[in-house]
Design a protein around this motif. Structure first.
Motif, short mmCIF file in Angstrom:
data_model
loop_
_atom_site.label_atom_id
_atom_site.label_comp_id
_atom_site.label_asym_id
_atom_site.label_seq_id
_atom_site.Cartn_x
_atom_site.Cartn_y
_atom_site.Cartn_z
N GLY B 186 23.83 32.41 44.01
CA GLY B 186 24.14 32.60 42.59
C GLY B 186 25.44 33.36 42.41
O GLY B 186 26.31 32.96 41.64
N GLU B 187 25.58 34.44 43.15
CA GLU B 187 26.77 35.29 43.01
C GLU B 187 28.03 34.53 43.40
O GLU B 187 29.03 34.54 42.67
CB GLU B 187 26.59 36.53 43.90
N LEU B 188 27.98 33.85 44.54
CA LEU B 188 29.17 33.14 45.02
C LEU B 188 29.52 31.97 44.09
O LEU B 188 30.70 31.71 43.81
CB LEU B 188 28.93 32.63 46.46
N THR B 189 28.50 31.28 43.59
CA THR B 189 28.75 30.15 42.67
C THR B 189 29.46 30.64 41.42
O THR B 189 30.46 30.05 40.98
CB THR B 189 27.40 29.48 42.29
N VAL B 190 28.96 31.73 40.86
CA VAL B 190 29.55 32.24 39.62
C VAL B 190 30.96 32.78 39.88
O VAL B 190 31.90 32.47 39.14
CB VAL B 190 28.64 33.33 38.99
N ALA B 191 31.11 33.56 40.94
CA ALA B 191 32.41 34.17 41.21
C ALA B 191 33.48 33.11 41.47
O ALA B 191 34.59 33.18 40.90
CB ALA B 191 32.30 35.11 42.42
N THR B 192 33.15 32.10 42.27
CA THR B 192 34.16 31.08 42.58
C THR B 192 34.47 30.22 41.34
O THR B 192 35.62 29.82 41.13
CB THR B 192 33.72 30.19 43.76
N ALA B 193 33.44 29.97 40.54
CA ALA B 193 33.68 29.21 39.30
C ALA B 193 34.59 30.02 38.38
O ALA B 193 35.52 29.47 37.77
CB ALA B 193 32.36 28.89 38.61
N ASP B 194 34.34 31.32 38.27
CA ASP B 194 35.18 32.19 37.43
C ASP B 194 36.63 32.17 37.90
O ASP B 194 37.56 32.13 37.08
CB ASP B 194 34.65 33.63 37.47
N ILE B 195 36.81 32.23 39.21
CA ILE B 195 38.18 32.22 39.76
C ILE B 195 38.88 30.91 39.38
O ILE B 195 40.04 30.91 38.92
CB ILE B 195 38.16 32.42 41.29
N LYS B 196 38.17 29.80 39.54
CA LYS B 196 38.76 28.50 39.21
C LYS B 196 39.11 28.42 37.72
O LYS B 196 40.20 27.98 37.36
CB LYS B 196 37.77 27.37 39.56
N ILE B 197 38.18 28.89 36.88
CA ILE B 197 38.42 28.85 35.43
C ILE B 197 39.63 29.72 35.09
O ILE B 197 40.52 29.31 34.33
CB ILE B 197 37.17 29.32 34.64
N ALA B 198 39.66 30.93 35.66
CA ALA B 198 40.75 31.87 35.35
C ALA B 198 42.11 31.28 35.73
O ALA B 198 43.07 31.35 34.94
CB ALA B 198 40.51 33.19 36.08
N LEU B 199 42.18 30.67 36.90
CA LEU B 199 43.47 30.12 37.34
C LEU B 199 43.87 28.91 36.51
O LEU B 199 45.04 28.76 36.14
CB LEU B 199 43.41 29.76 38.83
N ARG B 200 42.89 28.06 36.22
CA ARG B 200 43.19 26.88 35.40
C ARG B 200 43.63 27.31 34.00
O ARG B 200 44.59 26.78 33.44
CB ARG B 200 41.96 25.98 35.32
N ALA B 201 42.96 28.31 33.47
CA ALA B 201 43.30 28.80 32.12
C ALA B 201 44.68 29.45 32.12
O ALA B 201 45.45 29.30 31.17
CB ALA B 201 42.24 29.79 31.66
N ALA B 202 44.98 30.17 33.22
CA ALA B 202 46.30 30.82 33.30
C ALA B 202 47.40 29.76 33.36
O ALA B 202 48.45 29.91 32.71
CB ALA B 202 46.35 31.71 34.54
N LYS B 203 47.12 28.68 34.10
CA LYS B 203 48.11 27.59 34.21
C LYS B 203 48.34 26.92 32.87
O LYS B 203 49.46 26.56 32.51
CB LYS B 203 47.61 26.53 35.21
N THR B 204 47.26 26.71 32.12
CA THR B 204 47.37 25.99 30.84
C THR B 204 47.57 26.95 29.66
O THR B 204 47.52 26.53 28.50
CB THR B 204 46.11 25.13 30.60
N LYS B 205 47.77 28.23 29.99
CA LYS B 205 48.06 29.28 28.99
C LYS B 205 47.00 29.35 27.87
O LYS B 205 47.30 29.32 26.68
CB LYS B 205 49.46 29.06 28.38
N LYS B 206 45.76 29.44 28.29
CA LYS B 206 44.66 29.60 27.33
C LYS B 206 44.62 31.06 26.85
O LYS B 206 44.98 31.96 27.60
CB LYS B 206 43.32 29.25 27.99
N ASP B 207 44.12 31.25 25.62
CA ASP B 207 44.09 32.62 25.11
C ASP B 207 42.83 33.37 25.57
O ASP B 207 41.91 32.77 26.13
CB ASP B 207 44.21 32.63 23.58
N ALA B 208 42.81 34.67 25.28
CA ALA B 208 41.70 35.52 25.74
C ALA B 208 40.38 35.09 25.12
O ALA B 208 39.32 35.22 25.75
CB ALA B 208 42.00 36.97 25.40
N GLN B 209 40.42 34.55 23.90
CA GLN B 209 39.19 34.12 23.23
C GLN B 209 38.50 32.99 24.02
O GLN B 209 37.30 33.01 24.24
CB GLN B 209 39.52 33.65 21.79
N PHE B 210 39.33 32.02 24.46
CA PHE B 210 38.79 30.92 25.26
C PHE B 210 38.19 31.46 26.57
O PHE B 210 37.11 31.05 26.98
CB PHE B 210 39.89 29.89 25.57
N LEU B 211 38.92 32.40 27.19
CA LEU B 211 38.47 32.96 28.47
C LEU B 211 37.13 33.68 28.33
O LEU B 211 36.28 33.62 29.20
CB LEU B 211 39.53 33.89 29.04
#
Lengths: 158, 324
Positions: B186-211
Motif C-alpha cells: 500500500g505504501e509503495l503503491t501510493v508513494a510511487t503514484a504520488d511521485i508520478k503525479i507530481a512529476l507529470r503535473a510539474a511538467k504540464t504546469k498544473k496548479d496547487a489546487q489540482f495537485l
C-alpha cells in the motif's frame, strides 16, 4: 485413597495429557502443510508423511511416563496408598515430560512445516530437512530421561 | 493459532512457486525469434496459450491473471484480505462508469472484470445516480467526481479525484490488513503514484489546487512538500525526493517514465522476496499474487516488443526482476 495417590495420578495424567495435546497440535499443523504439498505433487507423500510424524513422538513419551508412573504408584495393581510427600514427588517427576512434551511438540511442528516447505522445493534435501525438526526432539528425549529417572528414584525411596 | 489458517495454502503456494518464470526463462523468451516461438515456450511452461493463434496473447495474459485469482480463491476463504490488490480495478471501473454515464455512450471492453465489487453494481449505481449501492468508501468520491465532470467537462480532474480516493483506500486497506507485505505494498503503491503525479503535473504546469485533488498522503513522503515542489517545477520535485527514501529512483526518473515503472516494480519484488522463507501467515500468498502480476507484466512487455520488432536489448531493459 490418599491425597498422595491423587497427586501422583494427577502427575501421570498431565504427562499423557499435555504431551498428547502438544503432539496432536503439532501433527495437525504439519499435516496441513503435508496435504498442501501432496495436493500439488502426490509423489512426495512418503517424504512429507515422515516429516508430519515427527511431532507425534512427544505423545508417545507422555504415554510411556504415565504408564511407568501408574505402575509404580500401584494404581495398575498393588498398594496405591502413598503419603502426600510421595505423591508430590511422583507429581514433580512427571512434570518435565508434561511441560517439555507440550512445548517441544508445538515448536517441532513449526520446524516440520518449514522442513516440508524445503522438501517441497528441494526433494533431494530430505535428509537435511529432517534434521531441523529432529533437533527439537533432543529436548523431549532429555525430559523423558529426567522423568523416567525421577520416577524410578522416587520408587526406590519407599 | 491464527498462524494455522494459512499452513495448507502456503504449502500449495510453495509448489506453485516452482512454476513461476525465472530470470533464465525470461532471457529465453527475450531471445525467441518472434511472438510465435515465445508463445510456444510459454505453452511448455503450462501457460494457457489455447488455440487462438499468436495474435491473441492478450487473451492468454488475461486468462493467466484469472488463473492466479482462481487459485487464491480456492485457498483462502475470506478473499477480502486481498481487496488491497483489487481496489485499483474498482476505481478504474468507477471512472469508466462515470464517463459512460456522462457521455451516454457505451464503450465495449473498458471495464475490468476482477474487482472487489461487481462491475454491474458500479454501472447501475452510477447510471441511476444511486451511490448508496456502492461501499461507503466510494460514495462521496463517486458523487463528487460525477458532479465535477458534468459541470466542468474536465475528465482529467475527475480521474485525479477518483485515483486519489483509490490510493487512499489502498493505503488504508494495506495498513488495516495487519500484514507487513500488504502494508508495504500500500505504501509503495501510493508513494510511487504520488511521485508520478507530481512529476507529470510539474511538467504540464498544473496548479496547487489540482495537485491537492490528485496527490494522496502517505507515510514515506511529505504530502504538503510534494505539492509545493510540484507546483514549482520538476527540478524542485527531484531535489525534494533526493532527501527521501526514494532517492535511488532519481536516476530512473531522469531517464524515462518506463525506467521508473520498472524501478517501482523491482523495488516491490525486493521487498516481497523475504516471503520465500516464511512458512506461515498470509505473506507468501500475497507475494505470489504480486509475483504472478509482475511476471505477466514482463511477458506482456516481451510479447508486445516481439510483435513490434523491438530489439532484444530494448526489451531486456524493460522486463521486471523475477521473484524466483
Amino acid at each position: 485413597m490418599t491425597m498422595g495417590t491423587v497427586f501422583a495420578l494427577l502427575g501421570a495424567a498431565l504427562a499423557a495429557l499435555l504431551a498428547g495435546v502438544g503432539s496432536a497440535i503439532g501433527v495437525g499443523r504439519a499435516g496441513q502443510a503435508a496435504a498442501g504439498v501432496v495436493t500439488e505433487d502426490p509423489n512426495k507423500f512418503s517424504q512429507v508423511l515422515i516429516m508430519q510424524l515427527l511431532p507425534g513422538t512427544q505423545g508417545i513419551y507422555g504415554l510411556l511416563i504415565a504408564f511407568i508412573a501408574l505402575t509404580n504408584i500401584g494404581i495398575m495393581g498393588g498398594d496405591a496408598n502413598l503419603s502426600t510427600s510421595e505423591g508430590l514427588l511422583y507429581f514433580a517427576a512427571c512434570l518435565p515430560m508434561a511441560i517439555v512434551g507440550l512445548i517441544s511438540a508445538m515448536q517441532q511442528s513449526n520446524a516440520a512445516v518449514a522442513g516440508i516447505a524445503l522438501v517441497n522445493k528441494r526433494p533431494d534435501q530430505f535428509g537435511k530437512a529432517m534434521i531441523f525438526p529432529a533437533m527439537v526432539e533432543t529436548y523431549a528425549i532429555l525430559a523423558l530421561l529426567v522423568s523416567i529417572l525421577s520416577i524410578f528414584g522416587v520408587a526406590a525411596l519407599h | 493459532m491464527s498462524d494455522n489458517k494459512y499452513i495448507y495454502a502456503v504449502a500449495r503456494i510453495r509448489s506453485k512457486e516452482l512454476t513461476l518464470l525465472n530470470t533464465a526463462f525470461m532471457e529465453q523468451l527475450v531471445s525467441a525469434k518472434g511472438v510465435s516461438e515465445a508463445m510456444s515456450l510459454l505453452a511448455e511452461k503450462g501457460w494457457s496459450t489455447g488455440e487462438t493463434g499468436t495474435s491473441d496473447f492478450e487473451q492468454m495474459l488475461r486468462s493467466e491473471e484469472e488463473r492466479t485469482w482462481d487459485l487464491i480463491a480456492e485457498l483462502v476463504k475470506d478473499m477480502s484480505v486481498f481487496d488491497v490488490f483489487l481496489y485499483a480495478n474498482d476505481y478504474h471501473n468507477l471512472k469508466a462508469a462515470i464517463k459512460e454515464a456522462c457521455s451516454s455512450q457505451e464503450t465495449p471492453g473498458i471495464y475490468i472484470s476482477r474487482g472487489s465489487i461487481p462491475v454491474d453494481t458500479i454501472k447501475s449505481a452510477v447510471s441511476e445516480r444511486d451511490f448508496s449501492r456502492l461501499p461507503e468508501r466510494m460514495r462521496e468520491v463517486a458523487s463528487k467526481a460525477m458532479d465535477t465532470l458534468l459541470h466542468t467537462r474536465d475528465g482529467q480532474i475527475c480521474d485525479a479525484m477518483v485515483d486519489r480516493a483509490a490510493l487512499c483506500d489502498i493505503l488504508r486497506a494495506g495498513k488495516e490488513s495487519g500484514s507487513k507485505i500488504l502494508s508495504d505494498y500500500g505504501e509503495l503503491t501510493v508513494a510511487t503514484a504520488d511521485i508520478k503525479i507530481a512529476l507529470r503535473a510539474a511538467k504540464t504546469k498544473k496548479d496547487a489546487q489540482f495537485l491537492k485533488e490528485a496527490i494522496a498522503p502517505c507515510d514515506t513522503l511529505d504530502h504538503t512538500r510534494l505539492i509545493e515542489t510540484a507546483a514549482k517545477g520538476e527540478d524542485e520535485v527531484l531535489t525534494y525526493l533526493s532527501g527521501t527514501v526514494y532517492s535511488d529512483a532519481i536516476d530512473m526518473l531522469s531517464k524515462s517514465a518506463s525506467a521508473f515503472e520498472k524501478w517501482c516494480d523491482d523495488k516491490m519484488m525486493d521487498s516481497i522476496r523475504q516471503e520465500l522463507y516464511h512458512p506461515f501467515t498470509i505473506g507468501p500468498l500475497a507475494a505470489y499474487i504480486l509475483a504472478r502480476q509482475s511476471e505477466i507484466r514482463s511477458v506482456r512487455i516481451i510479447l508486445t516488443g516481439k510483435a513490434n520488432d523491438l530489439s532484444e536489448e530494448t526489451i531486456r531493459e524493460r522486463i521486471r526482476a523475477t521473484y524466483v
